[in-house]
Design an enzyme around this catalytic site. Structure first.
Site, PDB file in Angstrom:
ATOM      1  N   ASP A 156      23.506  16.427 -90.102  1.00 43.83           N
ATOM      2  CA  ASP A 156      23.977  15.078 -90.412  1.00 43.83           C
ATOM      3  C   ASP A 156      23.764  14.707 -91.874  1.00 43.83           C
ATOM      4  O   ASP A 156      24.174  13.616 -92.303  1.00 43.83           O
ATOM      5  CB  ASP A 156      23.316  14.042 -89.497  1.00 43.83           C
ATOM      6  CG  ASP A 156      21.795  14.019 -89.596  1.00 43.83           C
ATOM      7  OD1 ASP A 156      21.223  14.833 -90.348  1.00 43.83           O
ATOM      8  OD2 ASP A 156      21.169  13.184 -88.893  1.00 43.83           O
ATOM      9  N   ASP A 175      20.670  17.000 -81.622  1.00 46.03           N
ATOM     10  CA  ASP A 175      19.405  16.262 -81.492  1.00 46.03           C
ATOM     11  C   ASP A 175      19.696  14.766 -81.327  1.00 46.03           C
ATOM     12  O   ASP A 175      18.951  13.919 -81.794  1.00 46.03           O
ATOM     13  CB  ASP A 175      18.507  16.505 -82.706  1.00 46.03           C
ATOM     14  CG  ASP A 175      17.059  16.080 -82.476  1.00 46.03           C
ATOM     15  OD1 ASP A 175      16.521  16.359 -81.389  1.00 46.03           O
ATOM     16  OD2 ASP A 175      16.461  15.456 -83.386  1.00 46.03           O
TER      17      ASP A 175
END
Length: 365
Positions: free
Chosen positions: A238, A263
């Site tokens: 990310d 995650d």
């Protein structure tokens, strides 16, 4: 019999244009050069395999473990193209773990894309606990592991632990009972991590996060896994958990040993893990980074757009490589004859058009 004509298909070896995919009884029956004059701007990818996700569609599984909620999570992930996943549990009480295990055991006869559980803790190092609750962290005993796996009844597929704090007999027991063991939330030195990989630990949880760092006089876990010939690692792409330049470096060094996880968590205002969305990520009430807000498709896009990873390699990082880690590469993870017809169709702009699970089209709600 189902036929998808003239598709631009991502196979493990790369993009193959103008391919016809034949599906029968939920399996891929044929992949062959198309004779059609039609031209397609669509891309056909294997369904994504996420080995670490905590929840979706507003449902954090550990906070509300129920049959309805795991079904809601499955539905949302299928629509996003994740056709296989492990639902993850962070360090918690034995009672919560048992509740979650009970739900997954009861659900597995009707489960679709949920393959089982990934236990991230509680057998981790409190020095590198990140957002994990310190009071629940402990060292495992062999008797406890035996009881846990017996109660889990083959639903526990993966476990993250800190090998420097666990006895070798505990780790070996997990490996002997087909649990993928991942080194994570650990202060292991370079030597300790290398020894752990040499003894059979297969992979590493969210590379660079919650572990001993890479330093020029203390090479730590990242150097150990990057230098190891077989050890794998997951990574969160990310740009917030790990800088894109560091992802780029790891991908160049590790190649097929690096794979993507989201995650991902979801908003939660109760229990020990209260996740709040802030600037594209999730944090605990004290501001500790606690999870991502990513999908697997966005993770792939970030690898391509920011990390100098080819589209084909990024697709493998989200499908074939994690499937191989858990020993399911003969069933899922790529679009090859005999495998499940789990497929994601993308537009030219790389947006999801259709998702197929075992050949069945998944309708968006």
């Amino acid at each position: 019999m189902q036929l998808l004509q003239n598709q631009n298909v991502f196979l493990p070896q790369g993009l193959q244009t103008s391919q016809d995919i034949t599906v029968e009884n939920g399996l891929i029956k044929a992949v062959e050069k198309s004779q059609s004059a039609l031209k397609s701007a669509h891309y056909l990818l294997p369904g994504f395999v996420d080995l670490q996700i905590y929840g979706a569609a507003g449902k954090l599984f550990s906070a509300e473990p129920s049959l309805d909620n795991i079904r809601i999570i499955e539905d949302q992930l299928l629509q996003e193209g994740t056709t296989s996943f492990l639902i993850c549990l962070a360090t918690n009480t034995p009672e919560v773990f048992n509740q979650c295990i009970d739900v997954i055991k009861a659900y597995r006869s009707s489960a679709r894309n949920c393959l089982g559980l990934h236990l991230e803790g509680p057998f981790i190092n409190p020095e590198k606990r990140g957002a994990h609750v310190k009071e629940y962290i402990r060292k495992a005993s062999l008797d406890e592991i035996k009881a846990l796996l017996n109660f889990g009844d083959s639903t526990i597929k993966m476990m993250t632990l800190a090998p420097e704090l666990q006895d070798d007999e505990v780790i070996q027991y997990l490996l002997d009972h087909d649990v993928v063991v991942s080194l994570g939330h650990s202060s292991a030195t370079f030597d300790q991590a290398t020894q752990a990989y040499n003894k059979g630990i297969q992979t590493t949880t969210h590379l660079f996060n919650a572990m001993s760092p890479l330093q020029h006089r203390a090479p730590g876990i990242p150097t150990a896994v990057m230098n190891h010939p077989t050890a794998m690692a997951s990574i969160i792409t990310d740009g917030l958990h790990v800088d894109f330049e560091v992802v780029k470096m790891a991908a160049k060094l590790m190649k097929e040993r690096l794979f993507i996880i989201t995650d991902a968590v979801t908003e939660c205002n109760e229990g020990p893990y209260q996740h709040h969305a802030v600037d594209g990520k999730f944090v605990m009430p004290d501001g500790t980074l606690s999870g991502s807000a990513m999908t697997m498709l966005q993770s792939i896009k970030n690898c391509v757009q920011h990390c100098d990873v080819s589209f084909a390699d990024a697709v493998n990082m989200a499908s074939y490589y994690p499937a191989k880690l858990i020993g399911k590469e003969s069933i899922i993870g790529s679009l090859k004859v005999g495998k499940e017809a789990n497929m994601v169709m993308l537009s030219e702009q790389l947006e999801v058009l259709n998702v197929f699970y075992k050949g069945e089209e998944i309708k968006s709600e």
